[in-house]
Design a protein around this motif. Structure first.
Motif, PDB file in Angstrom:
ATOM      1  N   ARG A 152       0.246  -6.001 -13.523  1.00 43.20           N
ATOM      2  CA  ARG A 152       0.858  -5.072 -12.562  1.00 43.20           C
ATOM      3  C   ARG A 152       0.654  -3.613 -12.965  1.00 43.20           C
ATOM      4  O   ARG A 152       0.516  -2.730 -12.105  1.00 43.20           O
ATOM      5  N   ASP A 176       0.347 -10.994 -11.590  1.00 38.97           N
ATOM      6  CA  ASP A 176       1.539 -10.233 -11.958  1.00 38.97           C
ATOM      7  C   ASP A 176       1.451  -9.659 -13.369  1.00 38.97           C
ATOM      8  O   ASP A 176       2.006  -8.590 -13.645  1.00 38.97           O
ATOM      9  N   ARG A 206       1.636   1.461  -4.643  1.00 38.99           N
ATOM     10  CA  ARG A 206       1.686   1.505  -3.181  1.00 38.99           C
ATOM     11  C   ARG A 206       0.900   2.695  -2.634  1.00 38.99           C
ATOM     12  O   ARG A 206       0.259   2.605  -1.585  1.00 38.99           O
ATOM     13  N   ASP A 239       5.854  -4.980  -0.977  1.00 42.90           N
ATOM     14  CA  ASP A 239       6.618  -5.464  -2.127  1.00 42.90           C
ATOM     15  C   ASP A 239       7.484  -4.331  -2.681  1.00 42.90           C
ATOM     16  O   ASP A 239       6.976  -3.373  -3.255  1.00 42.90           O
ATOM     17  N   GLU A 240       8.790  -4.453  -2.509  1.00 46.29           N
ATOM     18  CA  GLU A 240       9.695  -3.390  -2.947  1.00 46.29           C
ATOM     19  C   GLU A 240       9.704  -3.221  -4.455  1.00 46.29           C
ATOM     20  O   GLU A 240      10.107  -2.173  -4.975  1.00 46.29           O
ATOM     21  N   SER A 241       9.252  -4.245  -5.164  1.00 45.88           N
ATOM     22  CA  SER A 241       9.223  -4.137  -6.624  1.00 45.88           C
ATOM     23  C   SER A 241       7.966  -3.429  -7.124  1.00 45.88           C
ATOM     24  O   SER A 241       7.867  -3.092  -8.308  1.00 45.88           O
ATOM     25  N   SER A 242       6.998  -3.193  -6.226  1.00 45.92           N
ATOM     26  CA  SER A 242       5.793  -2.468  -6.621  1.00 45.92           C
ATOM     27  C   SER A 242       6.130  -1.007  -6.892  1.00 45.92           C
ATOM     28  O   SER A 242       6.890  -0.390  -6.124  1.00 45.92           O
ATOM     29  N   VAL A 243       5.568  -0.455  -7.933  1.00 45.52           N
ATOM     30  CA  VAL A 243       5.830   0.948  -8.239  1.00 45.52           C
ATOM     31  C   VAL A 243       5.171   1.831  -7.182  1.00 45.52           C
ATOM     32  O   VAL A 243       4.221   1.419  -6.504  1.00 45.52           O
TER      33      VAL A 243
END
Length: 545
Positions: free
Chosen positions: A261, A258, A307, A299-303
């Protein structure tokens, strides 16, 4: 597959079938420099090597405006992170110079131009000695590489000596025997030089990978990743070396932490480039890279950038051009999650490049498993894709349209697809795609337009099994457009594949609605065997009547 990411023929760049022709990979070119600047840099390595030999490869002078220790003649191979890329690029450029000289020697040897054979041998010898001297001064040369260096230098000197002997005789028998001996030595030199360069590159790559694995500094890791990415642009051979040295493993370690990221997108872009070769895909499979890709995609928190690059890796490893399919077994386990994430990425894409990468991955996936098509239908994919076609911010090039129509063509084998296409007014979109034309003479764009036309016709033919679809297509005047594509070579860019697809679609429509085809067209395009109609249309002069 379907997609293309750089404007080149289908093959590798992002080297994959799915990313090989789109203009968007131009952003991957990390060495964007002014052409005059590049020429000036290349001049440093195209010096008169005879002079270099006399000076024992010593620098001619120092450019006061350059970095300390960066020499006019022998710059680039030095220590420090700030010249890491120069080390690699200089090594590649010098290798290119030597390879060019060796190639010239082969040609001149065949023609018996002995004076030029010898002068080329002298230049090659000096270039090799200069390269070995510079590299040895900059790096601690591994023992196995030292053996190649010693052997190579001895062979280069032997080559110089033996070619000099040929200058002092006109004996044809002697020259013929020397030609065979020189050819053998030259082949040995070429092979030894290639092996030495591979070892040197592997040594440099190991340095970069060590930086990625051992450093906690985001800037240092990012710089090493950038250097790896620039190397992948030099072809599959380098990608194979990079993969064998463990780069894919190191990059996925970054993508599982993490704290890094911000480096995910950069690391994944490099992984996608490496995976143009089987060694890269095998390494990805060994470290469960597909699970990591699925995690990032879902992962919805991934920019979005991360993705999108994960989608690029999926597109690369699912390319139909890969001969090995062993890695796809583990892919199937995560396919539902990946397909769901990809279609959502298509729906939310903020720009054309993100949509292209996500749709390219989906297009490839629909080729190798029918379950993916069923999942897409359940996820309302037809609505999402057709709506995207109306949004020029997402679908703005023939390459993106190629992906959309590829997915539609593969979905159209399912019976339930027809009703959804009608409901979403998909027939109108297919007719628009039949009229796709390139905006320039760029061969890549022309080829993409041909694929769009061909796949639109294939989709139309498959969907027209349904009487309602066939009736709608006829009402929308699909028949005149298909006939125009058959009879006018310029309308189909002289593409035989478009012609065959259009003939097949016409025959499918004619089977359900015979009255929709006029007698003359029926006699030429429907009644004969398909091959006869094809030959007739492929040899037809365009009519302006």
């Amino acid at each position: 597959m379907a997609s293309e990411r750089t404007p080149t023929p289908q093959s590798s760049s992002r080297q994959s079938s799915s990313l090989s022709s789109s203009p968007m990979s131009t952003r991957m070119q990390t060495l964007q420099v002014d052409s005059v600047q590049r020429w000036m840099e290349d001049l440093r390595h195209m010096t008169e090597v005879e002079c270099m030999c006399v000076l024992q490869a010593k620098p001619i002078g120092v450019d006061e405006d350059s970095h300390q220790g960066e020499l006019i003649v022998t710059s680039g191979i030095g220590a420090g992170d700030h010249v890491a890329r120069n080390n690699l690029q200089t090594l590649l450029r010098r290798a290119l110079v030597v390879s060019t000289e060796l190639g010239k020697m082969f040609q001149r040897l065949e023609k018996g131009r002995w004076q030029r054979v010898h002068s080329t041998a002298v230049r090659a010898n000096c270039h090799v000695r200069s390269l070995v001297h510079e590299y040895s001064a900059a790096r601690s040369t591994p023992p196995e590489m030292q053996k190649y260096e010693k052997s190579l230098l001895e062979k280069c000197m032997e080559l110089t000596n033996i070619t000099e002997r040929c200058l002092h005789t006109d004996d044809e028998f002697f020259l013929k025997s020397m030609r065979e001996a020189i050819h053998e030595i030259l082949t040995d030199v070429s092979d030894s030089f290639s092996n030495m360069i591979d070892m040197a590159l592997a040594n440099e790559i190991r340095v970069l990978i060590k930086q990625i694995e051992s450093s906690d500094c985001v800037q240092t890791i990012g710089s090493a990743i950038s250097n790896l990415l620039s190397l992948t642009q030099d072809g599959p051979q380098l990608c194979s070396i990079i993969a064998k040295e463990g780069a894919v493993v190191a990059l996925f370690k970054i993508c599982r932490q993490d704290r890094f990221r911000d480096l995910y997108a950069h690391a994944l872009r490099t992984v996608a480039s490496i995976c143009c070769v089987e060694e890269g895909i095998n390494q990805l499979d060994k470290v469960d890279g597909i699970l990591c890709l699925a995690d990032i995609l879902t992962d919805e928190s991934s920019v979005e950038a991360a993705r999108a690059e994960a989608a690029a890796v999926v597109a690369q490893i699912t390319s139909p051009h890969h001969t090995s399919t062993q890695h796809l077994a583990s892919f199937l386990e995560s396919m539902h999650d990946i397909v769901t994430a990809l279609i959502r990425l298509c729906e939310s894409a903020s720009c054309g490049e993100v949509f292209l990468l996500a749709s390219a991955a989906l297009a490839n996936i629909t080729f190798f498993d029918s379950m993916a098509c069923e999942i897409l239908l359940q996820l309302n994919a037809i609505h999402i894709l057709l709506q995207a076609c109306k949004d020029r911010q997402r679908v703005d090039t023939p390459y993106s349209k190629d992906q959309v129509v590829t997915i539609l063509a593969n979905l159209s084998v399912l019976e339930s697809c027809a009703s959804e296409v009608l409901q979403e007014q998909g027939m109108e979109r297919l007719l628009l795609l039949l009229g796709e034309k390139p905006s320039s003479s760029n061969p890549s764009e022309v080829a993409a337009c041909e694929r769009v036309q061909q796949k639109a016709a294939v989709t139309l033919a498959r969907l027209s099994r349904d009487p309602d679809v066939a009736h709608t297509a006829i009402q929308l005047k699909a028949v005149p457009r298909l006939i125009e594509l058959c009879r006018s070579p310029t309308e189909r860019n002289n593409s035989d594949s478009v012609l065959v697809a259009c003939l097949a679609a016409l025959r499918r429509l004619a089977a359900g609605c015979p009255d929709s085809i006029e007698a003359a067209d029926h006699h030429q395009l429907i009644k004969p065997r398909l091959v006869d109609s094809f030959l007739l249309c492929s040899n037809m002069e365009e009519s302006f009547v």
